[in-house]
Every structure is written in C-alpha cells, then in structure tokens.
Design an enzyme around this catalytic site. Structure first.
Site, short mmCIF file in Angstrom:
data_model
loop_
_atom_site.label_atom_id
_atom_site.label_comp_id
_atom_site.label_asym_id
_atom_site.label_seq_id
_atom_site.Cartn_x
_atom_site.Cartn_y
_atom_site.Cartn_z
CE LYS A 1 -8.77 -2.13 1.92
NZ LYS A 1 -9.52 -3.27 1.37
CB CYS A 2 -0.02 -2.26 4.39
SG CYS A 2 -0.36 -3.78 3.50
#
Length: 798
Positions: free
Chosen positions: A758-759
């Site tokens: 997700k980063c």
C-alpha cells in the site's frame, strides 16, 4: 489519391519521411491492419488464453512488444501498439521507428509500417545481444547518437530516464547526459505561471518535463501537454498557443523530442464536426419563462420571438419574457453586460416612450397583450425576472434544473481558461460570488503546490483513528502544508503505513460520526459536547487536508449543507428531506396537509409549545400561511439550530484554501462531495494499474488469469469485490480525485499468494498453473488481509 511534393509521391495517409542509413529518403506509412484476424498454433499466446471466450479477448491488447518486451499501450508515449498475427509479432511504433539498426526498405503495403519482416527479426536478434543500461535486461535496440557514448536502452526505459528522441531527419536519440537543452535567458528569475494548455502551474525553468516557447518569452508548457496537442493537431495545425507561430515553434519542439505527425488535425477528420455552427441559438434563458409552449418555442413577428444577445449570441430571451418592447431593441445577456460594465464602456439604454398609436405595428400590439398563462406585470417586476445565462453563473441555492443535480457520470465538467471573471451580486446580500467551470482534479493539484518537502510523521492507531488523528493534528509543530508520513501503532508494533489508507480510513470514520445526521446525504447535527471540544472545526480541517494531500473526499454532503457552505445559509432553502427528527417531520407534515383554515389552526394549537420554543409561532389568517410557517420551521431546524457548528466547520474547511476554491468552483466540488464515487469496473481497474512484465510466456498466461479474475469479481462470482482489490493494493476504496501517487502497478512473481504494497500502490500477482488455483489464492489472500489484518497471515498487506 496521391499528390507530388518535391518529386516524391505522397499518399493521403499519415506519412513520416525517414532518412535511412544509405542517406536515401523513403516513406514511412501507417498500415491499417486487422487485429487478430486469425490464430495460428505457433503464436506467442498460450493455449489457455486461446481457449477463453470472446469476453476475454480484450487481454490480447496486452501482448508484449518484440523490441521493448512491455505490454503498455500508451500511444502518446510509445506510439501506436499493433499486433500483427500474420507475422506473429507485436510492436510499438516508436520502438520500431527509433531502433538504431533498422531502416524502412519496403513499399506502402510491405511488412509493418513499411519495415520488412526479415529486417525486424534481424533487429530483434541484434538487440537481444545488447543489455539496457537502465533496466539491465537484454533487447536494447536504441543507442545514443553521441560518438563517445556507448549507452544502449529500450525506448520505454529511455522515456523513463528522460532521454530525448528526435522524430525528424535521422531520427536520433540522446541519453540523459547528451540530450539537447533549452537556453535560459540571461537575468532570468524563477517564477511560476500557468501552462496555457492544461492551466496547471509550471516553473519558469527549462527541464525535461517543462519546455519554453522559442517565440514567446513567458510561455511555458508541460512536455506531456505539448505531445498530446501535437498528436491531435498534426503538422499543419500544431503551433504556439499564444502567438500562433508555426515554423520556429515546430523546429524547437522537434529538437526537444516532440513527435509531430504529418497528418491532418483530429477535429478536421471528424464528420460534421462544425455542424452546430450553422444553427442559431433558440432558447429563452430567463429565470421565469412566461411562454406556455416552453423555452425553445420561437414564433417570429410576435412577442414569443426569441431575441439573442447582440454580443455573444449564445443566450436568448422571448421578447415578452424581458424588458424589451420591440424587436428593434438590442438585448445583452448578463455576462456580456457585466463585462462591458466593468470595462467602463457600459451605458444604460435611454428610456423610450411608447410609439404613437397610429404608428403601432403588429409586433408592438402583440407585445402589449398579456401572456395567456401569466398576468401582466410591471416593467419593474419584469426586470427582476431577467436572468443571467446559466452557462457560467449559479447564484443562491442550486436550481432544480441545475446540472449539479445530475450524477458525475452524466455530467461533463468543461475546463475553461479563467481569463474573464464573471461575478454575480445577490440582490439580498450584496455578496459577490464568482463561479467558473474547472475540473476538480486540476484545482486540487494547484492547491497541492502548497505542500512543502518538509515531512511530518503522524502516529496513528487504527483502532482509535479519530482520537489519534486529532492528537496529531493538534500538536504544536503540526503544519497542514507539511508532507504527511504515517506510522501505524498497534500495541507494541510500529509499521510504516500508507497515507492513502490513513486518509481513507479517516474519511470513512467521519461519514459515520455523530457530527452529521442523515442516511445518505448528511447535514450537520447539533452536538453540544462536540461543539465545546471544537470537533466541527477538526472535521472541516480533516476534509481539507485529505483533499489537498491526495486522499478521498467524504462523499456525505447534502445539497443543503453544500449550499450553506458555498452560498451562505441566508441563500439556502432546506427541504423536508433534510429533517431527521421524526417528531419534527410529523409536525411539518400535519401543517402541510391542512386542507382548510380550521385544520391549520388546529395543527398550530397542537404544536404550540414547539413553535414557541423555536420562535416560529405566527398568527394564521388564511390557508396559504401554512407555506410560510413550514418554511420557517425548516429554516429553524436545519440551519439556524446548527449555526454555531456550521461556522466552526467552515473555519476548518478554510485550511489550505479549500473553502475559497469551493466557493469559486462550486460545480466541481459538488461532484465529489455530494455524490458517491463512480462504481469500479473491470476496465477502470485494469486501466488503473501499469503492468510490468518479466518472462513473456508465464506473464502472458498470468495476465490472462488476472483479467478473468476481475471479470468474475465484477459479475459477483467471488466473495471479493473490486473495491476490496483496490483496498488490498492501495488502502483506498475509491480512486481519489487527484489519482494515486505513485501510479499503481502490477508485476508477476512465482509465488503462492498475492502481495499488496500500500505504501507503493503495487500489487504482486502469483504465477500459477491453472486459473482455479489463481482464483483460490487471490480470494484467500485478500479475504484474510482485509478481515484478519491483526494476525497478518501470509503477508502484511503493506
């Protein structure tokens, strides 16, 4: 058909003249070939993909280019991507054109784009022995033209590394160290201005992504904007947007790597593109049209004849619907009148006396007759009814026929240059409101320029995201203009989190908080404890920060709440749908349903105490008084009751100038604050992710599994939804208005389960032998990631 230029035969097709290695000019023609005309057993497509049904044939467009080994299909970046099944190859036009060891030796219908098939295969074989200095993989077919430079690279790698490719003369390519640069004028100071194409701000300093005009001193553009415009306009219409210079501008853009195809402009090729210019505008645009036949009704030589604005011609009025007495009088729409008035050249028309009775013609007699539907009104009343055109201005509360009531999918927001600020003064409040049509993503990107490089790390507890966010925002050293970094703290474990996930969770919590009331479209509630703790201010600040920092909007505003924020409570009329209290709904319904004065007085007596308490008790003497009484109750309950929370909420929205932009561009913000996000589809999700291919055979099959999985999820054949997939990869359940940064990507690895980062907005998909195994692993992994995040089975999801 063909014609002759300088002794060379030129066909009426997009043509580019290429200089080959033997210094002989030849023609490079675009061939119109059929995609997937037939399938052979020796194709690069795996047998599993061939057996799929026709609904999955859209996957075929993702075949890898034989030169760069990528499946990306971006015509503006890599040229047109074509798959030639007869020749068993897929190729990007720019990859083929810029390759160093091949030239065009064929005629119009020979090979691919005039390149012979045997030459292409030789070039692929030659490039397979060269390693790309950027991605370190074989197949680098392009080399830097500098004599001392030995670098070789793929075309997409060169674009990523900001190399320059010149689509003229010998079609040379320059690496990042030897590429041509633009000269900066002496004494130049770095300022910013708007790119005249996209209207976003650019710095006045030449870089790879920013180019300056050679003919206009203060004209600066994004490279991507110029490339898109060049592909659309073609050689014959591509010119400086400011001064229309053609030769000098095109020469500089070609030197800096802008591809200008030799074709006619796209708008010239569209059939009947200018048909609407032959039609006269025929519509009455006043607020209260008096014609019972409708606004489009036009009867010449009568009071129902439509008179157009003498300046713009794009607004109109029936003669009987405005203050015009005869057809000889000129009429101006509100926009043109305000522009002329602000320029100092506006003169009020002189009052004219009515003509003598003996000189009155047929038209004048008709104008003196009252409308068959409305009673005759004085000129003063008619002046109040004249209205500015709804094309640009929206005043007071949103009209029922306003395009703001339409869902985002059926509404088109037009990006126009704010060269003319048209303002409307509300006659009751004398408050000036300026509204222009802009795309909300561009507005939020401009606000994003306030964000500084300085980072501010927030420690967020997912189980108590509201309190931890308020604690972080209220720290003395917190600045909304700082770049936000998130650290998720759950127990004793601290994990670097995704900003998109944090803002998405925060907006989701805000939608269900007690600060708002309502089921779908919400208004502010009155919570004395929250008001005392200044939580309404914090809620407004959270929304502003989420929008500017690239997060999602809350999707909760009602039309009434939005109008209060943009136009002011005094210009907003609430409706019964804004009331959530059942007791108040019962009182209003009882008053509205009164059929005579006796019933109305009885209803007032029954709610005497409530009306006295809210200050709406009034003496009713006729049945029509019930309408004013209902209006007072709605205004008191929906707006006056929450005046203090509304003021605090507005102060929070002023963070990073969000409220100011909302009031300037209400239509743009209405589309994201008052409507649910667009429903995700297979096409939207597949276009969102960029594919990174490794091995051709395995990745092609895995890519087919991925497309089939998306279609199964969309059709409801899986417990997973498309929103779950987006959350798994990015942390968001919807696409933010400004998009994702970085761009979501997909790669394939020989693993058992998918991994979502997700980063970095990336998704790693497993390479399996069968589709059933792929589907089972995807369902299991995503279900566990979203439902059992604390246990973190098989992967973290970050």
């Amino acid at each position: 058909m063909a014609h002759w230029i300088s002794g060379k035969k030129v066909f009426n097709q997009p043509i580019t003249i290429v200089q080959c290695a033997t210094k002989q000019p030849v023609q490079l023609l675009f061939l119109q070939s059929q995609f997937l005309s037939r399938l052979n057993g020796n194709d690069l497509i795996s047998k599993e993909l061939i057996s799929m049904n026709e609904n999955n044939l859209c996957q075929l467009q993702n075949f890898a280019c034989v030169l760069c080994k990528r499946t990306d299909d971006h015509p503006e970046k890599y040229g047109e991507k074509k798959t030639y099944h007869d020749y068993n190859l897929t190729v990007h036009y720019y990859c083929l054109l810029m390759s160093s060891g091949i030239w065009q030796r064929g005629e119009e219908k020979d090979g691919v784009y005039g390149f012979l098939i045997e030459d292409i295969r030789k070039e692929v074989n030659r490039a397979s022995k060269l390693k790309c200095c950027i991605c370190k993989k074989n197949g680098a077919s392009i080399g830097c033209v500098s004599s001392k430079c030995k670098r070789s690279y793929h075309f997409p790698c060169g674009v990523q590394k900001e190399c320059i490719f010149q689509f003229t003369e010998n079609f040379g390519s320059f690496c990042w160290d030897h590429r041509p640069v633009q000269n900066t004028p002496s004494g130049h100071c770095t300022v910013s201005s708007q790119c005249t194409i996209c209207l976003e701000y650019v710095e006045h300093f030449p870089t790879y992504s920013i180019l300056g005009s050679p003919c206009c001193k203060n004209a600066w553009f994004h490279r991507d904007c110029l490339q898109v415009q060049a592909l659309s306009a073609g050689k014959f219409f591509f010119k400086c947007p400011l001064c229309n210079n053609n030769d000098k501008f095109q020469s500089e853009m070609l030197r800096m790597g802008i591809h200008i195809p030799e074709k006619d402009a796209s708008w010239e090729l569209e059939e009947n593109a200018y048909q609407e210019l032959l039609q006269h505008y025929q519509r009455c645009d006043v607020r209260r049209c008096r014609c019972k036949e409708g606004r489009e009704y036009n009867e010449p030589d009568s009071k129902w004849e439509i008179k157009r604005c003498q300046y713009c011609g794009s607004s109109g009025t029936h003669l009987a619907c405005s203050s015009i007495r005869t057809w000889r009088q000129n009429w101006e729409c509100f926009e043109c009148r305000s522009i002329i008035y602000n320029s100092g050249n506006f003169q009020r028309p002189k009052k004219r006396s009515l003509p003598n009775s003996e000189n009155i013609g047929i038209t004048n007699c008709l104008l003196e007759q009252p409308s068959p539907k409305f009673s005759r009104q004085s000129p003063r009343t008619q002046n109040k009814d004249s209205l500015r055109s709804p094309k640009i201005l929206h005043q007071g509360s949103l009209a029922p026929n306003s395009c703001l009531d339409k869902p985002p999918c059926s509404r088109r927001l037009t990006l126009i240059s704010p060269l003319i600020n048209v303002a409307a003064k509300n006659p009751s409040t004398k408050r000036q409101v300026t509204t222009l049509k802009r795309d909300v993503s561009n507005i939020l990107r401009e606000l994003g320029y306030q964000i500084r490089q300085k980072t501010r790390k927030l420690s967020i507890n997912k189980d108590n995201i509201w309190d931890s966010t308020i604690k972080g925002f209220r720290r003395r050293n917190f600045n909304p203009s700082d770049t936000i970094e998130v650290l998720f703290c759950n127990g004793n474990e601290n994990i670097n989190g995704s900003k998109h996930e944090f803002l998405s969770l925060l907006m989701g919590h805000l939608e269900s908080s007690s600060l708002f009331e309502g089921s779908m479209s919400k208004n502010l509630s009155f919570n004395s404890e929250a008001l005392k703790e200044n939580l309404y201010y914090e809620a407004g600040r959270m929304i502003a920060i989420s929008l500017v920092h690239g997060g999602p909007p809350p999707f909760l505003f009602s039309k009434t709440l939005f109008n209060c924020l943009v136009y002011g409570p005094e210009n907003t009329e609430p409706t019964l749908e804004d009331v959530e209290d059942n007791n108040v709904i019962e009182i209003i319904t009882k008053i509205k349903s009164s059929k005579n004065l006796t019933h109305l007085k009885s209803a007032v007596r029954d709610c005497f105490e409530y009306l006295s308490q809210i200050g709406c008790l009034r003496l009713v003497t006729m049945l029509s008084d019930k309408d004013m009484l209902v209006k007072d109750i709605l205004m008191s309950h929906v707006i006056k009751r929450v005046k203090a929370p509304l003021d605090s909420f507005q102060e929070g929205l002023k963070t990073l100038d969000v409220l100011e932009k909302m009031q300037k561009y209400p239509e743009a913000f209405y589309s994201i604050l008052c409507h649910k996000p667009e429903r995700l589809t297979t096409k939207i999700l597949s276009d969102l992710f960029t594919m990174h291919m490794l091995s051709e055979a395995q990745d092609t099959r895995a890519m087919g599994f991925w497309m089939s999985y998306l279609q199964d999820v969309e059709s409801g054949e899986s417990v997973i939804t498309l929103e779950d997939i987006l959350v798994f990869a990015t942390g968001c359940r919807s696409i933010p208005p400004v998009g994702f940064q970085p761009t979501p990507s997909i790669k394939f690895l020989p693993a058992d389960y998918p991994v979502g980062s997700k980063c970095f907005n990336s998704l790693t998909l497993p390479i399996t032998n069968t589709y059933e195994e792929f589907q089972e692993n995807m369902d299991f992994a995503i279900r566990n990631a979203l439902g059992l995040a604390k246990e973190k089975k098989y992967y973290t999801g970050y």
